[in-house]
Scaffold this motif. Structure first.
Motif, PDB file in Angstrom:
ATOM      1  N   PRO A  51       9.149  -8.131   1.116  1.00  0.00           N
ATOM      2  CA  PRO A  51       7.852  -7.645   0.705  1.00  0.00           C
ATOM      3  C   PRO A  51       7.170  -7.016   1.638  1.00  0.00           C
ATOM      4  O   PRO A  51       7.476  -7.260   3.123  1.00  0.00           O
ATOM      5  N   GLY A  52       6.421  -6.156   1.461  1.00  0.00           N
ATOM      6  CA  GLY A  52       5.865  -5.131   2.297  1.00  0.00           C
ATOM      7  C   GLY A  52       6.551  -3.700   2.590  1.00  0.00           C
ATOM      8  O   GLY A  52       5.871  -2.685   3.034  1.00  0.00           O
ATOM      9  N   VAL A 291       0.809  -8.535  -9.067  1.00  0.00           N
ATOM     10  CA  VAL A 291       2.161  -8.751  -9.117  1.00  0.00           C
ATOM     11  C   VAL A 291       2.941  -8.858  -7.819  1.00  0.00           C
ATOM     12  O   VAL A 291       4.031  -9.259  -7.734  1.00  0.00           O
ATOM     13  N   LEU A 292       2.097  -8.760  -6.762  1.00  0.00           N
ATOM     14  CA  LEU A 292       2.719  -8.837  -5.487  1.00  0.00           C
ATOM     15  C   LEU A 292       2.403 -10.352  -4.816  1.00  0.00           C
ATOM     16  O   LEU A 292       1.853 -10.742  -3.970  1.00  0.00           O
ATOM     17  N   GLY A 293       2.927 -11.425  -5.797  1.00  0.00           N
ATOM     18  CA  GLY A 293       3.010 -12.730  -5.408  1.00  0.00           C
ATOM     19  C   GLY A 293       2.605 -13.253  -6.636  1.00  0.00           C
ATOM     20  O   GLY A 293       1.848 -13.148  -7.147  1.00  0.00           O
ATOM     21  N   ASN A 299      14.192  -8.403  -7.857  1.00  0.00           N
ATOM     22  CA  ASN A 299      13.768  -7.036  -8.674  1.00  0.00           C
ATOM     23  C   ASN A 299      12.604  -6.355  -7.851  1.00  0.00           C
ATOM     24  O   ASN A 299      11.736  -6.884  -7.057  1.00  0.00           O
ATOM     25  N   GLU A 300      12.607  -4.911  -8.465  1.00  0.00           N
ATOM     26  CA  GLU A 300      11.181  -4.179  -8.055  1.00  0.00           C
ATOM     27  C   GLU A 300      10.115  -4.972  -8.434  1.00  0.00           C
ATOM     28  O   GLU A 300      10.109  -5.515  -9.500  1.00  0.00           O
ATOM     29  N   ASN A 301       8.928  -4.850  -7.735  1.00  0.00           N
ATOM     30  CA  ASN A 301       7.739  -5.560  -8.009  1.00  0.00           C
ATOM     31  C   ASN A 301       6.850  -4.371  -8.163  1.00  0.00           C
ATOM     32  O   ASN A 301       6.040  -3.968  -7.203  1.00  0.00           O
ATOM     33  N   GLY A 422      -3.948 -12.728  -7.631  1.00  0.00           N
ATOM     34  CA  GLY A 422      -3.924 -11.470  -7.091  1.00  0.00           C
ATOM     35  C   GLY A 422      -5.003 -10.874  -7.896  1.00  0.00           C
ATOM     36  O   GLY A 422      -5.655 -11.438  -9.023  1.00  0.00           O
ATOM     37  N   TYR A 423      -5.411  -9.482  -7.839  1.00  0.00           N
ATOM     38  CA  TYR A 423      -6.537  -8.584  -8.546  1.00  0.00           C
ATOM     39  C   TYR A 423      -5.708  -7.750  -9.590  1.00  0.00           C
ATOM     40  O   TYR A 423      -4.643  -7.247  -9.267  1.00  0.00           O
ATOM     41  N   THR A 424      -6.466  -7.543 -10.791  1.00  0.00           N
ATOM     42  CA  THR A 424      -5.761  -6.478 -11.357  1.00  0.00           C
ATOM     43  C   THR A 424      -6.554  -5.174 -11.003  1.00  0.00           C
ATOM     44  O   THR A 424      -7.617  -5.212 -10.264  1.00  0.00           O
TER      45      THR A 424
END
Ligand SMILES: [Zn+2]
Length: 584
Positions: A51-52, A291-293, A299-301, A422-424
């Motif tokens: 991640p990152g 989507v980042l957590g 897979n790709e996020n 997370g936020y949309t």
């Protein structure tokens, strides 16, 4: 999303030992013991990315000598796909797994081991049991030779620096580990313990670094209203030529050229990187796109929001340094003008939106090729510019009551702290609109999801600034290529810029330029000296072993070099916006 991550599974006891009997050959040996199992089948997995850094790196490619044993007997552990091993546990409680990892890639996001140190980027070191990402684990490090220190944000067990505890795999994969004899020093910022771990030497001034980092950290914490860590670790790798950084929840890894600290420009670059990666502890590690957590490590996020996660971090790295008053405001204006120039000189600005740049980071941004400048932009660069535009819009429209800080803090409190998710895309847009006091549909259509040219003077004008193009009166001719010279003094074309003479008249990447107008070439830096736009030249290239001569009509260079300057006689309103924007 890993939908299985939150399903209740029997909690096992997982422990690893990591040793380095062949550090000189870049190997780590891992032994993993799992007890408390109750299932018939155990799948063990290696993350494919870290991640990152939005690229599938296939960390399983570095694993060898994988074996599993039950009650001291080796059992079959076939691979069922590129990063999964399957063991028929048939209800037994305990399994031992051993494997070796080859770690010989120097970067902030990959592991590297030699006799001087081990840098363990944990996503590429530790396998995990499928569907058990919530499990805690204990990591015991057996150091090589005289290695005496461990630096990581993982908590010590019983005060032993070589034994660390991780509450779950998301934390383990977010906690790189440095082992060796690094130079460690620390400082406190309002109750948070900071540790700086320097590997590789360098001409750094510890006292200056501590003082300047302290100032930057305070400025950043003030934006969000709190510093959520109790302790934070800077792992800094100093190399002959180093670069890059990667963010983690309670630590970061920076790559620095070890002579960087000696020049003012180099040192400012170092502080900018510190400010960038540290700002991420809020922006993307906690306040994050939805989507980042929890992460999907297989897979790709995909997210269209890296212009916020990375671009705003790029914007704030300079704003945070500005607010420390370590450098004058002109210094900041120079930095932001650099961002303009990077974007404006890329033909890709007319092809790829910043939302697309983010989404396709996995296949484009992290996998550039010779044509990338013609077709892509960086969500760092354009995201930083959008950060500036929105900051100025909010300041101007709220009569200096608000700025982008208020949006960041509101989003952090609302989504990370309160809703704990997370936020949309739509939610962040609402956050902007709340403080800008206006709808931003048109802004999004033009700049986030569209390719409209940035109206720099509109936004800078709010603060009584404007851009001037220092190359506006320039009538130089341009060929439109970059070249590299080989050891054998061959001048090779490395890129061709869309819309230029070279692009239109067919010079290709990979061509060796051998002559211009019949004169042999051995230096790529002065190919068209003395030529004017409209001049016709004959460019002879060696292409795939054959000589080809191309007639080329030179065009006027369309490069820009913007500078941000004050407008004549700014109004009181413009000066008020300027004061708020630049914290004057
Ligand atoms: Zn970043």
């Amino acid at each position: 999303m890993n939908v299985n991550a939150s399903k209740a599974q029997p909690l096992s006891d997982i422990s690893y030992t990591v040793s380095f009997p062949e550090a000189q050959a870049h190997y780590a040996e891992i032994e993993m013991n799992i007890t408390g199992l109750k299932q018939n089948t155990l799948d063990l997995k290696m993350p494919v990315w870290t991640p990152g850094s939005y690229l599938v790196r296939e960390f399983a490619k570095n694993i060898e000598a994988f074996s599993a044993s039950i009650n001291g007997k080796i059992v079959a552990s076939p691979k069922i796909n590129k990063n999964t091993w399957r063991i028929a546990t048939k209800g037994v409680a305990a399994v031992t797994i051993k494997y070796r990892v080859y770690a010989n890639e120097v970067s902030v996001r990959t592991s590297y081991i030699d006799v001087t140190h081990a840098f363990l980027s944990t996503t590429g070191i530790f396998i995990y049991p499928a569907n058990m990402l919530h499990s805690p684990s204990t990591i015991t490090i057996t150091p090589y030779s005289n290695w005496a220190k461990v630096s990581t944000s993982l908590e010590m067990v019983n005060g032993n620096p070589f034994v660390r505890h991780s509450p779950n795999f998301d934390i383990l994969f977010d906690s790189p580990i440095e082992v060796g004899n690094q130079d460690i020093f620390g400082f406190d910022v309002d109750g948070v313990k900071y540790e700086v771990c320097m590997y590789g030497g360098g001409n750094y001034d510890k006292e200056r670094i501590k003082k300047d980092m302290h100032a930057i950290i305070q400025q950043e914490a003030a934006i969000f209203g709190e510093n959520p860590n109790k302790h934070y670790t800077f792992i800094i790798h100093n190399h002959l030529r180093g670069g890059g950084g990667i963010e983690h929840l309670s630590s970061t890894v920076l790559g620095i050229s070890r002579d960087n600290y000696g020049s003012e420009k180099g040192y400012q670059g170092f502080l900018g990187l510190v400010a960038h990666e540290h700002f991420h502890l809020w922006n993307v590690k906690r306040l994050r796109p939805i989507v980042l957590g929890p992460f999907d490590y297989d897979n790709e996020n995909y997210t269209t929001n890296l212009w916020i996660a990375e671009g705003f971090t790029e914007y704030y790295q300079e704003i945070a340094v500005r607010r420390t008053n370590l450098y004058p405001p002109e210094n900041y204006l120079e930095q932001i003008a650099n961002e303009f120039n990077v974007l404006e000189n890329l033909p890709g600005k007319n092809v790829q939106t910043v939302a697309e740049s983010s989404f396709d980071a996995w296949i484009k941004g992290y996998r550039p090729n010779e044509n990338s400048n013609n077709t892509t932009i960086s969500y760092y660069t354009k995201g930083a510019i959008i950060g500036m535009m929105l900051d100025l819009e909010i300041i101007n429209n709220s009569a200096q009551k608000h700025n982008l800080d208020d949006v960041m803090k509101y989003m952090y409190v609302t989504y990370y702290k309160t809703k704990k998710r997370g936020y949309t895309d739509a939610e962040f847009k609402k956050g902007f609109e709340m403080f800008a006091g206006k709808k931003l549909d048109d802004f999004y259509k033009r700049y986030i999801n569209g390719l409209d040219p940035v109206d720099y003077n509109k936004y800078l004008g709010y603060a009584g600034y404007k851009i001037v193009d220092e190359l506006a009166d320039n009538n130089d001719a341009a060929l439109g290529i970059t070249t590299g010279t080989t050891a054998a003094k061959k001048v090779m074309v490395t890129s061709v810029t869309r819309g230029t003479a070279a692009y239109i008249d067919g010079i290709n990447v990979g061509d060796e330029i051998t002559a211009i107008d019949g004169n042999p070439i051995s230096d790529g830096s002065n190919l068209i000296t003395g030529k004017r736009p409209g001049d016709k030249i004959q460019v002879t290239v060696n292409r795939d072993g054959q000589s080809v001569t191309l007639p080329v009509t030179l065009l006027k260079s369309n490069r820009v070099k913007y500078k941000v300057v004050p407008v004549d006689s700014p109004s009181a309103q413009q000066l008020a916006v300027r004061t708020k924007w630049l914290s004057l």
